[in-house]
Design a protein around this motif. Structure first.
Motif, PDB file in Angstrom:
ATOM      1  N   LEU A 137      62.896 -57.347 -17.625  1.00 58.81           N
ATOM      2  CA  LEU A 137      62.204 -57.212 -16.348  1.00 58.81           C
ATOM      3  C   LEU A 137      60.761 -56.759 -16.549  1.00 58.81           C
ATOM      4  CD1 LEU A 137      65.007 -55.559 -14.211  1.00 58.81           C
ATOM      5  CD2 LEU A 137      63.748 -57.617 -13.541  1.00 58.81           C
ATOM      6  N   VAL A 138      60.570 -55.793 -17.431  1.00 62.62           N
ATOM      7  CA  VAL A 138      59.227 -55.267 -17.676  1.00 62.62           C
ATOM      8  C   VAL A 138      58.321 -56.354 -18.237  1.00 62.62           C
ATOM      9  CG1 VAL A 138      57.889 -53.666 -19.104  1.00 62.62           C
ATOM     10  CG2 VAL A 138      59.932 -52.871 -17.902  1.00 62.62           C
ATOM     11  N   ASN A 139      58.818 -57.121 -19.203  1.00 62.33           N
ATOM     12  CA  ASN A 139      58.007 -58.205 -19.778  1.00 62.33           C
ATOM     13  C   ASN A 139      57.603 -59.212 -18.714  1.00 62.33           C
ATOM     14  OD1 ASN A 139      57.992 -57.246 -22.401  1.00 62.33           O
ATOM     15  ND2 ASN A 139      59.901 -58.277 -22.938  1.00 62.33           N
ATOM     16  N   CYS A 140      58.556 -59.567 -17.864  1.00 63.36           N
ATOM     17  CA  CYS A 140      58.278 -60.527 -16.795  1.00 63.36           C
ATOM     18  C   CYS A 140      57.254 -59.957 -15.821  1.00 63.36           C
ATOM     19  CB  CYS A 140      59.572 -60.877 -16.075  1.00 63.36           C
ATOM     20  SG  CYS A 140      59.396 -62.034 -14.702  1.00 63.36           S
ATOM     21  N   LEU A 141      57.438 -58.702 -15.421  1.00 61.44           N
ATOM     22  CA  LEU A 141      56.534 -58.078 -14.452  1.00 61.44           C
ATOM     23  C   LEU A 141      55.149 -57.845 -15.037  1.00 61.44           C
ATOM     24  CD1 LEU A 141      59.081 -55.498 -12.996  1.00 61.44           C
ATOM     25  CD2 LEU A 141      58.142 -57.472 -11.783  1.00 61.44           C
ATOM     26  N   LEU A 142      55.075 -57.493 -16.322  1.00 63.22           N
ATOM     27  CA  LEU A 142      53.778 -57.310 -16.975  1.00 63.22           C
ATOM     28  C   LEU A 142      52.974 -58.604 -16.944  1.00 63.22           C
ATOM     29  CD1 LEU A 142      54.502 -55.135 -20.146  1.00 63.22           C
ATOM     30  CD2 LEU A 142      52.922 -54.573 -18.303  1.00 63.22           C
ATOM     31  N   THR A 143      53.638 -59.709 -17.296  1.00 59.11           N
ATOM     32  CA  THR A 143      52.954 -61.000 -17.333  1.00 59.11           C
ATOM     33  C   THR A 143      52.462 -61.400 -15.951  1.00 59.11           C
ATOM     34  OG1 THR A 143      54.311 -61.701 -19.209  1.00 59.11           O
ATOM     35  CG2 THR A 143      53.208 -63.437 -17.946  1.00 59.11           C
ATOM     36  N   ARG A 144      53.307 -61.252 -14.959  1.00 57.60           N
ATOM     37  CA  ARG A 144      52.932 -61.676 -13.605  1.00 57.60           C
ATOM     38  C   ARG A 144      51.818 -60.803 -13.026  1.00 57.60           C
ATOM     39  NH1 ARG A 144      58.733 -63.123 -10.782  1.00 57.60           N
ATOM     40  NH2 ARG A 144      59.380 -64.656 -12.337  1.00 57.60           N
ATOM     41  N   SER A 145      51.924 -59.498 -13.246  1.00 54.12           N
ATOM     42  CA  SER A 145      50.904 -58.606 -12.720  1.00 54.12           C
ATOM     43  C   SER A 145      49.566 -58.860 -13.401  1.00 54.12           C
ATOM     44  CB  SER A 145      51.340 -57.152 -12.920  1.00 54.12           C
ATOM     45  OG  SER A 145      50.398 -56.268 -12.366  1.00 54.12           O
ATOM     46  N   ALA A 146      49.576 -59.063 -14.721  1.00 51.34           N
ATOM     47  CA  ALA A 146      48.335 -59.331 -15.443  1.00 51.34           C
ATOM     48  C   ALA A 146      47.704 -60.642 -14.982  1.00 51.34           C
ATOM     49  CB  ALA A 146      48.609 -59.369 -16.944  1.00 51.34           C
ATOM     50  N   GLN A 147      48.534 -61.656 -14.749  1.00 48.20           N
ATOM     51  CA  GLN A 147      48.004 -62.935 -14.267  1.00 48.20           C
ATOM     52  C   GLN A 147      47.419 -62.786 -12.867  1.00 48.20           C
ATOM     53  OE1 GLN A 147      51.397 -65.539 -14.613  1.00 48.20           O
ATOM     54  NE2 GLN A 147      50.951 -66.067 -16.749  1.00 48.20           N
ATOM     55  N   ARG A 148      48.085 -62.024 -12.028  1.00 46.71           N
ATOM     56  CA  ARG A 148      47.619 -61.851 -10.645  1.00 46.71           C
ATOM     57  C   ARG A 148      46.265 -61.154 -10.605  1.00 46.71           C
ATOM     58  NH1 ARG A 148      51.947 -60.207  -8.904  1.00 46.71           N
ATOM     59  NH2 ARG A 148      51.737 -57.947  -9.053  1.00 46.71           N
ATOM     60  N   HIS A 149      46.070 -60.190 -11.487  1.00 42.62           N
ATOM     61  CA  HIS A 149      44.811 -59.437 -11.488  1.00 42.62           C
ATOM     62  C   HIS A 149      43.819 -59.933 -12.541  1.00 42.62           C
ATOM     63  CE1 HIS A 149      46.414 -56.567  -8.613  1.00 42.62           C
ATOM     64  NE2 HIS A 149      47.489 -56.411  -9.366  1.00 42.62           N
ATOM     65  N   LYS A 150      44.205 -61.050 -13.229  1.00 44.88           N
ATOM     66  CA  LYS A 150      43.327 -61.630 -14.258  1.00 44.88           C
ATOM     67  C   LYS A 150      42.965 -60.589 -15.335  1.00 44.88           C
ATOM     68  CE  LYS A 150      41.196 -65.220 -11.404  1.00 44.88           C
ATOM     69  NZ  LYS A 150      41.805 -65.169 -10.167  1.00 44.88           N
ATOM     70  N   LEU A 151      43.997 -59.902 -15.814  1.00 38.38           N
ATOM     71  CA  LEU A 151      43.831 -58.903 -16.862  1.00 38.38           C
ATOM     72  C   LEU A 151      44.744 -59.227 -18.045  1.00 38.38           C
ATOM     73  CD1 LEU A 151      43.867 -55.685 -14.633  1.00 38.38           C
ATOM     74  CD2 LEU A 151      41.863 -56.720 -15.714  1.00 38.38           C
ATOM     75  N   THR A 152      44.476 -58.616 -19.161  1.00 36.81           N
ATOM     76  CA  THR A 152      45.335 -58.779 -20.335  1.00 36.81           C
ATOM     77  C   THR A 152      46.490 -57.793 -20.231  1.00 36.81           C
ATOM     78  OG1 THR A 152      43.446 -59.406 -21.684  1.00 36.81           O
ATOM     79  CG2 THR A 152      45.439 -58.694 -22.849  1.00 36.81           C
ATOM     80  N   PRO A 153      47.729 -58.255 -20.354  1.00 37.52           N
ATOM     81  CA  PRO A 153      48.856 -57.326 -20.248  1.00 37.52           C
ATOM     82  C   PRO A 153      48.850 -56.317 -21.390  1.00 37.52           C
ATOM     83  CG  PRO A 153      49.612 -59.505 -20.943  1.00 37.52           C
ATOM     84  CD  PRO A 153      48.177 -59.640 -20.563  1.00 37.52           C
ATOM     85  N   PRO A 154      49.036 -55.030 -21.095  1.00 39.74           N
ATOM     86  CA  PRO A 154      49.030 -54.008 -22.155  1.00 39.74           C
ATOM     87  C   PRO A 154      50.296 -54.085 -23.008  1.00 39.74           C
ATOM     88  CG  PRO A 154      49.608 -53.021 -20.054  1.00 39.74           C
ATOM     89  CD  PRO A 154      49.262 -54.457 -19.762  1.00 39.74           C
ATOM     90  N   GLU A 155      50.183 -53.593 -24.231  1.00 37.70           N
ATOM     91  CA  GLU A 155      51.327 -53.514 -25.129  1.00 37.70           C
ATOM     92  C   GLU A 155      52.068 -52.200 -24.862  1.00 37.70           C
ATOM     93  OE1 GLU A 155      52.534 -55.617 -27.330  1.00 37.70           O
ATOM     94  OE2 GLU A 155      51.007 -57.179 -27.041  1.00 37.70           O
ATOM     95  N   LEU A 156      53.368 -52.302 -24.636  1.00 38.99           N
ATOM     96  CA  LEU A 156      54.163 -51.101 -24.398  1.00 38.99           C
ATOM     97  C   LEU A 156      54.523 -50.442 -25.720  1.00 38.99           C
ATOM     98  CD1 LEU A 156      56.782 -51.945 -21.620  1.00 38.99           C
ATOM     99  CD2 LEU A 156      54.939 -50.303 -21.494  1.00 38.99           C
ATOM    100  N   THR A 157      54.407 -49.125 -25.775  1.00 36.03           N
ATOM    101  CA  THR A 157      54.850 -48.383 -26.954  1.00 36.03           C
ATOM    102  C   THR A 157      56.363 -48.160 -26.846  1.00 36.03           C
ATOM    103  OG1 THR A 157      54.563 -46.210 -25.927  1.00 36.03           O
ATOM    104  CG2 THR A 157      52.633 -47.194 -27.007  1.00 36.03           C
ATOM    105  N   PRO A 158      57.035 -47.926 -27.973  1.00 33.26           N
ATOM    106  CA  PRO A 158      58.475 -47.622 -27.914  1.00 33.26           C
ATOM    107  C   PRO A 158      58.775 -46.448 -26.995  1.00 33.26           C
ATOM    108  CG  PRO A 158      57.817 -48.077 -30.174  1.00 33.26           C
ATOM    109  CD  PRO A 158      56.560 -48.032 -29.359  1.00 33.26           C
TER     110      PRO A 158
END
Length: 441
Positions: free
Chosen positions: A324-345
């Motif tokens: 879910l997080v991967n999907c939401l990160l991609t969609r949110s970054a695309q919506r705001h025209k930003l690079t999705p951040p890398e999540l730390t463990p």
């Protein structure tokens, strides 16, 4: 070269016999026909993979057959052969949907090469069609992300009940994806009409009747034109009634009649109008308790609860959170025209350990803040709503309260913004964002 079933359209009997003999000797299942009408019937009845057609026929040419075959059988391989070969004929055949063109007389080797070439093109089209079907199936369940056991049960139930027209009652906490499940049911169903969603809790009670059932011009003050209600507009498709527990009792009675008789009457009219629709209702309330309290009609409850569908809360499927997080990160970054951040463990572990009382909607908000601010902020609300702080009956002014807490944290930290952020449980950037919002920096 793999052997494929070939239909030969040739009006000259000798040529037809020769071609079918050559193709049969090469190992292809083959049948010869003399007219476009016979070819059309054979294509409809058999599982032909390739059509070898003469261009010039006794009744005209094969243009109409080629065009029709391409539209009806998109993966069919088509080769056109004619003794009247010309550039114009070749262009016409290709534009109509043929894969290749042979000019008579042609050698056996030319025919075999053309069949091999067209067979490869046909297999590619079949592979693409299969891939498109898989993608389409995934898109039908768009946003319903997760491979956990609870979600697998949801998928199985949706697949099983999508083909029937029975009413479905989707129950689950806020933010669990009830509308997404309803949309998936509609997309998987044979109903080609519209999907119309109505939030019963968001319609002003004074407008609810006309919003749902429609109104004739002049039916009430301000009705300057005829209004087609949501129920009538969804005929042929699906009507999704979200937060059905908020529907006023008077309209519950009218909705019950729609479900029982399949007709509606617009406000200000006596004419009954037939409607063909599937109703999907959703609620986060316990409707059985609402019935016991007299807030919801018992007969409507049983009419709606023909097929129940329960959406699991996120805390019951934490293994779905990474996907879910991967999907939401991609969609949110695309919506705001930003690079999705890398999540730390550590961040991912924090996300998986959070109880998420607001479910996927709350997770989506946290991910969006991470994309925008670069800081992971988790909601301070407890998992058990019974332990939540009491809200005054008159409500609060949230921005005033937030500003006071920010100011108090800065004063206690003696102006140290990092310490103030720690006191409030905020990331440093998130604290700066809020402090700048109120001019506290």
């Amino acid at each position: 070269m793999s052997h494929c079933p070939i239909l030969v359209l040739e009006d000259d009997q000798a040529q037809r016999t020769l071609l079918t003999q050559i193709l049969a000797e090469a190992g292809h299942p083959v049948e010869g026909v003399a007219t476009a009408e016979q070819a059309d019937k054979a294509l409809a009845q058999g599982h032909w993979q390739l059509l070898l057609s003469d261009w010039k026929l006794a009744e005209g040419d094969a243009a109409e057959l080629i065009q029709s075959a391409r539209q009806r059988y998109p993966t069919l391989g088509i080769i056109v052969a004619t003794a009247y070969g010309s550039i114009a004929h070749a262009v016409s055949a290709i534009q109509l949907g043929a894969d290749d063109y042979l000019a008579k007389p042609f050698q056996r080797q030319e025919l075999m090469l053309a069949i091999d070439k067209v067979s490869r093109a046909r297999r590619l089209r079949e592979d693409n069609a299969a891939l498109s079907a898989q993608l389409s199936e995934q898109e039908r369940l768009v946003d319903l992300v997760g491979h956990s056991a609870p979600m697998q049960r949801v998928y199985q139930r949706i697949q099983r009940i999508s083909q029937v027209a029975a009413t479905v009652l989707i129950q689950g906490e806020s933010g669990t994806g009830k509308e997404l499940a309803a949309r998936a049911l509609h997309k998987l169903s044979p109903r080609r009409g519209p999907f119309i969603a109505v939030n019963c809790g968001a319609i002003p009670e004074s407008l609810a009747e006309s919003e749902l059932f429609g109104a004739e011009k002049g039916a009430y003050t301000g009705a300057h034109q005829t209004i087609v209600g949501k129920i009538e507009a969804s005929s042929g498709g699906t009507l999704f009634l979200d937060e059905i527990g908020e529907l006023p009792l008077e309209l519950q009675t009218r909705l019950l009649r729609v479900l029982q008789e399949g007709c509606i009457t617009r406000l200000g009219s006596s004419e009954e109008r037939k409607v063909d629709l599937r109703v999907i209702a959703a609620t986060h309330q316990d409707l059985a308790n609402a019935v016991a309290d007299g807030r919801f009609r018992e007969d409507l409850y049983y009419r709606l609860n023909v097929i129940p569908l329960a959406m699991p809360p996120l805390r019951e499927r934490p293994e779905d959170i990474p996907a879910l997080v991967n999907c939401l990160l991609t969609r949110s970054a695309q919506r705001h025209k930003l690079t999705p951040p890398e999540l730390t463990p550590a961040q991912l572990k924090a996300l998986m350990d959070c109880p998420w009382p607001g479910n996927v909607r709350e997770l989506a908000n946290a991910v969006e803040r991470l994309v925008l601010l670069g800081e992971l902020e988790l909601s301070p609300l407890p998992a058990n709503p019974g332990n939540a702080p009491l809200l005054p009956s008159e409500g609060i002014q949230w921005e005033v309260l937030e500003q006071r807490y920010l100011q108090a944290a800065l004063e206690r930290a003696e102006g140290n913004r990092s310490e103030a952020a720690r006191l409030l449980g905020l990331g440093y950037k998130a604290f700066l964002y809020r402090a700048e919002k109120y001019g506290l920096t």
